[in-house]
Design an enzyme around this catalytic site. Structure first.
Site, PDB file in Angstrom:
ATOM      1  CG  HIS A  79       5.536  -4.989  -1.015  1.00 18.09           C
ATOM      2  ND1 HIS A  79       6.903  -4.946  -0.903  1.00 18.09           N
ATOM      3  CD2 HIS A  79       5.199  -6.308  -1.047  1.00 18.09           C
ATOM      4  CE1 HIS A  79       7.381  -6.173  -0.859  1.00 18.09           C
ATOM      5  NE2 HIS A  79       6.382  -7.016  -0.945  1.00 18.09           N
ATOM      6  CG  HIS A 143       8.495   0.454   3.033  1.00 14.53           C
ATOM      7  ND1 HIS A 143       9.465   0.949   2.207  1.00 14.53           N
ATOM      8  CD2 HIS A 143       8.157  -0.769   2.545  1.00 14.53           C
ATOM      9  CE1 HIS A 143       9.706   0.064   1.241  1.00 14.53           C
ATOM     10  NE2 HIS A 143       8.928  -0.978   1.439  1.00 14.53           N
TER      11      HIS A 143
END
Length: 212
Positions: A79, A143
């Site tokens: 992303h 993440h």
């Protein structure tokens, strides 16, 4: 797309063509690098245990196989790399259209581009949007911070290289003359000769032979 709208407004097919080539080549190369690193590194996501659903009785993960596999693809953040690739291109495009990063250029008067602060702020908006998306990946425990940082750097670097392949350097004053302001790079023409008058006419081959 911003580049398509700008090119259509100015009636420039070259701007639309170069804009789409620059952004999609940047997005594609960013995706390729990101996916290669994800598959090679195999770092666990912060929420891997929740995806795994470890069962002490059977000594194995009982979660969905695809979810578990995706939990081993944390580095780098896809992303972050994708959003920074897109937003970096937009920021560079705005800077190339307004000369916001080239302080030696005098902007036109009585227009939005006359305000240095407004032009500079416009070029920063895409980065704020990209940073918000990247930070949200850490907040949602998808993440680690290193994944987001590296993914962002990949998107910025690749997008910048692809932008400069098709558009002039937004820091170079000579690309902001009245004739070349905001124009894409002429890929098959020497830039030093690109500003010359390119008027020409077609002649018959026999006429060319007679003039030799």
């Amino acid at each position: 797309m911003v580049t398509g709208a700008a090119g259509s407004y100015r009636g420039s097919l070259m701007e639309v063509h170069h804009g789409f080539l620059a952004i999609w080549s940047g997005r594609g190369l960013t995706r390729l690098i990101t996916e290669f690193l994800k598959s090679s590194v195999g770092r666990l996501r912060p929420d891997f245990l929740a995806r795994c659903r470890w069962d002490p009785a059977v000594q194995a993960c009982t979660g969905n196989a695809d979810t578990i596999l995706n939990g081993r693809r944390s580095f780098p953040s896809g992303h972050s790399s994708a959003i920074f690739a897109s937003m970096t291109f937009m920021s560079l495009l705005f800077a190339g259209k307004t000369a916001a990063w080239c302080y030696g250029v005098s902007p036109p008067h009585a227009s939005f581009r006359a305000s240095k602060l407004a032009r500079f702020s416009l070029t920063l908006l895409p980065f704020f949007c990209a940073a918000w998306v990247a930070i949200s990946r850490v907040e949602d425990y998808r993440h680690h911070k290193e994944d987001v940082i590296v993914g962002s750097l990949i998107g910025i670097s690749v997008s910048t290289v692809c932008y400069l392949m098709f558009w002039p350097n937004p820091f170079n004053p000579r690309h902001f003359t009245q004739q070349r302001l905001g124009r894409p790079r002429l890929l098959y023409t020497d830039d030093d000769n690109a500003s010359r008058d390119a008027n020409f006419e077609l002649t018959r081959h026999e006429d060319e032979l007679e003039s030799v």
